[in-house]
Motif scaffolding. Structure first.
Motif, short mmCIF file in Angstrom:
data_model
loop_
_atom_site.label_atom_id
_atom_site.label_comp_id
_atom_site.label_asym_id
_atom_site.label_seq_id
_atom_site.Cartn_x
_atom_site.Cartn_y
_atom_site.Cartn_z
N LYS A 1 0.85 -1.19 0.00
CA LYS A 1 0.00 0.00 0.00
C LYS A 1 0.89 1.24 0.00
O LYS A 1 1.81 1.34 0.80
N PRO A 2 0.61 2.16 -0.91
CA PRO A 2 1.43 3.37 -0.92
C PRO A 2 1.15 4.20 0.32
O PRO A 2 0.02 4.26 0.82
N GLU A 3 2.19 4.82 0.82
CA GLU A 3 2.02 5.69 1.98
C GLU A 3 1.22 6.91 1.57
O GLU A 3 1.38 7.43 0.47
N PRO A 4 0.35 7.36 2.44
CA PRO A 4 -0.44 8.56 2.06
C PRO A 4 0.48 9.76 1.90
O PRO A 4 1.28 10.08 2.77
N GLN A 5 0.37 10.40 0.75
CA GLN A 5 1.18 11.57 0.45
C GLN A 5 0.50 12.81 1.03
O GLN A 5 -0.71 12.93 0.99
N PRO A 6 1.27 13.72 1.56
CA PRO A 6 0.64 14.97 2.00
C PRO A 6 0.11 15.71 0.78
O PRO A 6 0.65 15.56 -0.32
#
Length: 109
Positions: free
Chosen positions: A29-34
């Motif tokens: 899962k991609p890390e949530p980007q700001p």
């Protein structure tokens, strides 16, 4: 080491590689980007401390010519009223003048 244990170890290693290739790839899962920051304007907008643009200020005496809304709930009236802005002078960034620079090559490449 006897040859049987070497053969069992090789079979386990090859079996692990085959099973790893056969199973579907795990998706990380991609890390949530700001949220991306909006690009900064090239030059600051000429806004005064009173909140009005430079065009609302007189060029000669720099006083603000805009109207300010006074909500009726502050004055106890049912309708809003207007008054002149009390800004005494423009206090903001001064925009740079734009100049035309002629081509150095006179249109030749």
């Amino acid at each position: 080491m006897d040859p049987v244990s070497l053969l069992v170890g090789a079979i386990i290693a090859v079996g692990g590689i085959v099973v790893g290739r056969m199973l579907p790839a795990r998706r990380v899962k991609p890390e949530p980007q700001p949220p991306a920051l909006p690009s900064a304007p090239r030059s600051p907008k000429p806004m005064c401390g009173c909140g009005h643009h430079l065009v609302f200020h007189d060029h000669e005496n720099k006083r603000c010519q805009a109207q300010v809304v006074i909500p009726g709930k502050w004055t106890g009236q049912s309708a809003s009223s207007y008054r002149p802005c009390m800004c005494q002078g423009y206090r903001g960034p001064v925009p740079l003048d734009e100049y035309y620079a002629p081509d150095l090559l006179n249109g030749e490449s």
